[in-house]
Structures are given as C-alpha cells and as structure tokens.
Design a protein around this motif. Structure first.
Motif, PDB file in Angstrom:
ATOM      1  N   ARG A   1       0.866  -1.190   0.000  1.00  0.00           N
ATOM      2  CA  ARG A   1       0.000   0.000   0.000  1.00  0.00           C
ATOM      3  C   ARG A   1       0.899   1.235   0.000  1.00  0.00           C
ATOM      4  NH1 ARG A   1      -2.878   3.720   3.271  1.00  0.00           N
ATOM      5  NH2 ARG A   1      -5.048   4.018   2.605  1.00  0.00           N
TER       6      ARG A   1
ATOM      7  N   VAL B   1       1.143   5.537  -0.581  1.00  0.00           N
ATOM      8  CA  VAL B   1       0.360   6.772  -0.509  1.00  0.00           C
ATOM      9  C   VAL B   1       1.225   7.943  -0.963  1.00  0.00           C
ATOM     10  CG1 VAL B   1      -1.035   8.284   0.973  1.00  0.00           C
ATOM     11  CG2 VAL B   1      -0.850   5.831   1.500  1.00  0.00           C
TER      12      VAL B   1
ATOM     13  N   ARG C   1      -4.532  13.563  -2.019  1.00  0.00           N
ATOM     14  CA  ARG C   1      -3.878  12.367  -1.465  1.00  0.00           C
ATOM     15  C   ARG C   1      -4.376  11.148  -2.234  1.00  0.00           C
ATOM     16  NH1 ARG C   1      -5.082  12.009   4.531  1.00  0.00           N
ATOM     17  NH2 ARG C   1      -7.184  11.571   3.773  1.00  0.00           N
TER      18      ARG C   1
ATOM     19  N   TRP D   1      -3.927   6.902  -2.743  1.00  0.00           N
ATOM     20  CA  TRP D   1      -3.394   5.644  -2.223  1.00  0.00           C
ATOM     21  C   TRP D   1      -3.713   4.515  -3.199  1.00  0.00           C
ATOM     22  CZ3 TRP D   1      -6.631   1.526  -1.435  1.00  0.00           C
ATOM     23  CH2 TRP D   1      -7.991   1.806  -1.246  1.00  0.00           C
TER      24      TRP D   1
ATOM     25  N   PHE E   1      -7.595   1.345  -4.940  1.00  0.00           N
ATOM     26  CA  PHE E   1      -7.028   2.689  -4.923  1.00  0.00           C
ATOM     27  C   PHE E   1      -8.092   3.683  -4.467  1.00  0.00           C
ATOM     28  CE2 PHE E   1      -8.969   2.067  -9.031  1.00  0.00           C
ATOM     29  CZ  PHE E   1      -9.633   3.266  -9.279  1.00  0.00           C
TER      30      PHE E   1
ATOM     31  N   LYS F   1      -8.726   8.321  -3.596  1.00  0.00           N
ATOM     32  CA  LYS F   1      -8.179   9.671  -3.542  1.00  0.00           C
ATOM     33  C   LYS F   1      -9.066  10.544  -2.673  1.00  0.00           C
ATOM     34  CE  LYS F   1     -10.368  11.444  -7.795  1.00  0.00           C
ATOM     35  NZ  LYS F   1     -11.094  10.237  -8.213  1.00  0.00           N
TER      36      LYS F   1
ATOM     37  N   GLU G   1      -2.216   8.939   7.313  1.00  0.00           N
ATOM     38  CA  GLU G   1      -2.085   7.607   6.714  1.00  0.00           C
ATOM     39  C   GLU G   1      -1.028   6.747   7.405  1.00  0.00           C
ATOM     40  OE1 GLU G   1      -3.863   6.263   4.198  1.00  0.00           O
ATOM     41  OE2 GLU G   1      -5.142   8.044   4.128  1.00  0.00           O
TER      42      GLU G   1
ATOM     43  N   SER H   1       1.702   1.183   5.431  1.00  0.00           N
ATOM     44  CA  SER H   1       1.789   1.917   4.166  1.00  0.00           C
ATOM     45  C   SER H   1       3.178   2.517   3.973  1.00  0.00           C
ATOM     46  CB  SER H   1       0.747   3.044   4.138  1.00  0.00           C
ATOM     47  OG  SER H   1      -0.562   2.537   4.253  1.00  0.00           O
TER      48      SER H   1
ATOM     49  N   LEU I   1       4.757   5.948   2.493  1.00  0.00           N
ATOM     50  CA  LEU I   1       4.300   7.300   2.198  1.00  0.00           C
ATOM     51  C   LEU I   1       5.339   8.061   1.383  1.00  0.00           C
ATOM     52  CD1 LEU I   1       2.918   8.268   5.741  1.00  0.00           C
ATOM     53  CD2 LEU I   1       1.862   6.824   3.973  1.00  0.00           C
TER      54      LEU I   1
ATOM     55  N   ILE J   1       3.226   7.079  -7.811  1.00  0.00           N
ATOM     56  CA  ILE J   1       2.240   7.575  -6.848  1.00  0.00           C
ATOM     57  C   ILE J   1       2.255   9.098  -6.783  1.00  0.00           C
ATOM     58  CG2 ILE J   1       3.726   7.497  -4.804  1.00  0.00           C
ATOM     59  CD1 ILE J   1       0.026   6.358  -5.019  1.00  0.00           C
TER      60      ILE J   1
END
Length: 297
Positions: free
Chosen positions: A61, A63, A87, A89, A97, A99, A127, A132, A134, A261
């Motif tokens: 995952r 982000v 944002r 993911w 996915f 947003k 997040e 995740s 980032l 991303i």
C-alpha cells in the motif's frame, strides 16, 4: 553576483559566457576529485530484470500527496489565496485505490508555501498506519532563509518524524532536481551534488545514506541527473529496501524517472483553468489594481 549596465537582451551574450565558464569550472573541479568520490560514497547498483518493479510493489500500500496553489495577488488587490492538496493511495497488484482532497484558503499575510508544506505532511500523517509507504514530493530537510520560517518548518518535520517512528510507517521525500550541496561540501566544493555525481553514477545505482536526524541519498533513476531521497533516521537500516521501492515506483511511472504515486497525486492536485477562473471570479469584488493594469502591454 555579477551585474551589468543595460537591459537583459543587450547582455544575453555576456550571460552565456559566464554560464559557459561556470560549467567549465564545475567540470574541472569534479574531475579533480572523481576518484575520491567513487571511493567514499560506496555506490551500489540494483540488478533489474523484466517486470522487476511489479514484483517489488506487489501487495504494498503506497500513498502520495501533492498540492497546488493560487497565491494572493497584492498587485491585483486580491488578499486571498487557496491551496488544493490531493492524497492518492493504491495497493499495487490488488486493484485497490482511492483519492481525497483538502482545500484551504490562505490570507495575504500568511506564508502560502509554509502552509502548503504543513497541509501536505498532515495529510500523510493521517495515513501512518504501520503498513503503508508514504511519498512526499519535496524535501523533508527544511530550507528557508528566514530563521522564523525555518523554526516553523522544523517543528512540522519533527512531528512527522516522531509519528513515523512511533507507528513504524516509512515516509520518503523525493526530490527530482535537488540543488543541495551536502556531499560536495564534504569535499570542500561549493557546487551542487547532482552535478558532482552525474558522471560517477550509472543508471540504477545509488549512494549509501548520509545524515543523522534525516537521512539523504542519491539515486540514478534516469540517464540525466540523480534524484535525491530523504527519510527519517530510524529507517536507515531499511535503506536497500527504501531504494528498491523508490526505483520500482519510478519504473512504474510514465516518465520512468518519477514515482508513479507522486505522478498521480500531482495530476489530481493541479488546479485547472476552469477552477482557477472560478476562484478568481469569486473574489473579483476586491477590485483590480490600476498599477498592475498600467504594466500590461
């Protein structure tokens, strides 16, 4: 700083001469210490096979956050600006996915760049779930001329580092074109790191991490100039994994030199012409400065 009498167009050839001499001087200095650079940076290279990046990212995952802005326009008599942050993911290989957006008004007396920096990082902090990865589009090491602004940036970054370590959620700042001089200064040179490293790094190579509170390293994700990454010190032992994730995201992107991303976050965060025009129309009652109009030709 060099200056000349006369207009820009009258001096354009002289400016070209200065740039040529500057580039020649950089190249001379770089070549004089090239062997020392190679020996001290412990440059490694990732071996990449077909669809390698899909295997690396599968199930992760990721982000990303980015923002765009309309600054307050003093000369137009408009004391209000706006920041739009997006944002994104995605769980790679799973078809999942999403947003979300956040829009914030900014007053003329506020520092819009500082406010945007804060908003983007706050959206990433939401997040931090321990699973995740980032991505932040920009530096985690605060750079600012004014001490008061540096203090505020440091306060924001400290909160991010603390939350990242507490939740064990990796966060990576990606700088496509860095103009830092951290490595060059280690060799006593006042030139930009990317110019120093461009000829000693091959495609898919990377340096080891430097720094303490925030680590930084350089990656050659395309044949032109190396990109810079920054992350909290607690992630230092994960460096090779961090590098793989960054390379994989870049290879997945359209340009092959920028994380996928962040490409998506940038796309969604942009304030398009229609939204920009609507915003300007909404605040038009503040009036237009005649000083500004007089400069239009």
């Amino acid at each position: 700083m060099t200056s000349f009498d006369g207009s820009l167009i009258e001096n354009i050839n002289r400016f070209r001469e200065i740039l040529t001499r500057y580039n020649e001087e950089i190249e001379r200095k770089r070549r004089s210490i090239e062997h020392r650079i190679v020996e001290s940076l412990d440059i490694q290279r990732i071996e990449i096979d077909d669809k390698w990046y899909l295997k690396v990212l599968n199930g992760r995952r990721v982000v990303g956050v980015d923002g765009s802005q309309i600054a307050p326009l003093r000369e137009l008599g408009i004391p209000i600006g706006v920041i739009q942050t997006a944002r994104i993911w995605v769980v790679h290989g799973r078809g999942k996915f999403g947003k979300s957006y956040r829009t914030t008004l900014v007053k003329l007396e506020e520092n819009i760049d500082l406010k945007r920096f804060q908003l983007e990082l706050e959206m990433l902090m939401e997040e931090m779930d321990g699973r995740s990865w980032l991505f932040f589009d920009g530096c985690l090491m605060p750079y600012a001329v004014e001490q008061s602004v540096r203090d505020k940036l440091n306060k924001i970054v400290s909160r991010v580092i603390e939350a990242s370590e507490k939740t064990q959620t990796p966060i990576i700042g990606y700088i496509d074109k860095s103009f830092s001089k951290d490595i060059a200064m280690r060799f006593g040179l006042d030139i930009y790191d990317i110019f120093l490293l461009s000829d000693v790094m091959d495609i898919f190579s990377y340096t080891q991490p430097f720094g303490d509170r925030i680590c930084y390293a350089y990656l050659m994700v395309n044949p032109s100039m190396p990109a810079r990454i920054e992350y909290p010190e607690w992630m230092r032992d994960m460096h090779d994994e961090v590098v793989k994730i960054v390379f994989a995201e870049c290879l997945l992107g359209k340009t092959k030199g920028y994380p996928y991303i962040l490409e998506r976050a940038h796309h969604y965060s942009c304030i398009d012409a229609k939204a920009r025009a609507s915003f300007m129309k909404a605040v038009k009652s503040y009036g237009i400065s005649f000083k500004w109009i007089s400069k239009i030709k």
